[in-house]
Design an enzyme around this catalytic site. Sequence first.
Site, PDB file in Angstrom:
ATOM      1  N   CYS A  85      15.997  -5.096   4.704  1.00  0.00           N
ATOM      2  CA  CYS A  85      15.797  -6.130   5.728  1.00  0.00           C
ATOM      3  C   CYS A  85      17.037  -7.026   5.838  1.00  0.00           C
ATOM      4  O   CYS A  85      18.065  -6.585   6.305  1.00  0.00           O
ATOM      5  CB  CYS A  85      14.522  -6.924   5.424  1.00  0.00           C
ATOM      6  SG  CYS A  85      13.940  -7.894   6.826  1.00  0.00           S
ATOM      7  N   HIS A 194      10.157  -2.743   4.021  1.00  0.00           N
ATOM      8  CA  HIS A 194      10.209  -3.293   2.666  1.00  0.00           C
ATOM      9  C   HIS A 194       9.534  -2.405   1.625  1.00  0.00           C
ATOM     10  O   HIS A 194       8.346  -2.576   1.361  1.00  0.00           O
ATOM     11  CB  HIS A 194       9.542  -4.667   2.656  1.00  0.00           C
ATOM     12  CG  HIS A 194      10.337  -5.720   3.336  1.00  0.00           C
ATOM     13  ND1 HIS A 194      11.140  -6.608   2.652  1.00  0.00           N
ATOM     14  CD2 HIS A 194      10.463  -6.028   4.647  1.00  0.00           C
ATOM     15  CE1 HIS A 194      11.724  -7.426   3.521  1.00  0.00           C
ATOM     16  NE2 HIS A 194      11.329  -7.099   4.735  1.00  0.00           N
ATOM     17  N   GLU A 196       9.783  -2.633  -1.548  1.00  0.00           N
ATOM     18  CA  GLU A 196       9.396  -3.407  -2.743  1.00  0.00           C
ATOM     19  C   GLU A 196       8.017  -4.040  -2.607  1.00  0.00           C
ATOM     20  O   GLU A 196       7.461  -4.529  -3.587  1.00  0.00           O
ATOM     21  CB  GLU A 196      10.464  -4.472  -3.052  1.00  0.00           C
ATOM     22  CG  GLU A 196      10.411  -5.746  -2.224  1.00  0.00           C
ATOM     23  CD  GLU A 196      10.961  -5.586  -0.799  1.00  0.00           C
ATOM     24  OE1 GLU A 196      11.134  -4.443  -0.347  1.00  0.00           O
ATOM     25  OE2 GLU A 196      11.187  -6.619  -0.143  1.00  0.00           O
TER      26      GLU A 196
END
Lengths: 223, 80
Positions: A85, A194, A196
């Site tokens: 991002c 994302h 994570e």
Amino acid sequence: MRIGIVTFPGSLDDTDAQRAVRLAGGEAVALWHGDHDLLGVDAVILPGGFSYGDYLRCGAIARFAPVMTEVIAAAEGGMPVLGICNGFQILCESHLLPGALIRNDHRTFVCRDQVLKVENASTAWTSAFTDGQEITIPLKNGEGGFVADTETLDRLEGEGQVVFRYLGDNPNGSLRDIAGITNEHGNVVGLMPHPEHAVEDLCGPGTDGLGFFTSAVQALASA
Amino acid sequence: MPRVIVDVMPKPEILDPQGKAVHGALPRLGFSGVTDVRQGKRFELEVADTSDETLAEVEMIAETLLSNPVIEDFAVRVDS
């Protein structure tokens, strides 16, 4: 395997990225934007957020943070670097990856679980996947429209440097549905979604994101 | 102190969602004569002088930090 996660003023997802690295079996090392020091790490993650408040352009000021001198040199030397991002925006501003990210074509922030197609499973961050695999991870951005000139887009596609493509509705106007790309050596990867945030079943859309981090840990272990 | 102006505009071929939003608001306000709007940025740099050397430096600043050449064009001029 020691993976450094850089914290800039305004980074949001640095602790989630650290957690993802630990879940993948790596050692997470906190790196500070103001230090000219990578603390001997084997790989670097530039996390999501709004570094320097997104002032000027997303990633434009972070690109000149002291730590980026070392990150750029290490990336050019082959160290695995992942930009998520805002981290992707910083990699583009740093010219480690081609193109740029502009405001979403529909002008609104988007936050949803996003299905991606893995187009290149041979990078340092995607070897745990298979070519053509579909994965679902969260997407949340206001300026995630990937743009580049036609020549660059053709080169990216021709050289296999498109790593992820959006499936279903294009969420932000990215040209050719591109969600993530890599450099010509496959060690630097940037994407808007994302991984994570998808590393445990308790929260998020599943654990599809974990493969990014296990890929790097395994690549470093066998290096 | 002399002042140098740097105008930064999105390249013509790059989508400008903000300019489009502004353009879309005009008819609602009763303004009908505007056919397009592009939104950019204006920087005002206070400098010691406007020598060729200073202006060359401002060009470099504009190219490396104030604009992203992938998506934006810039123009440098001395404020009169």
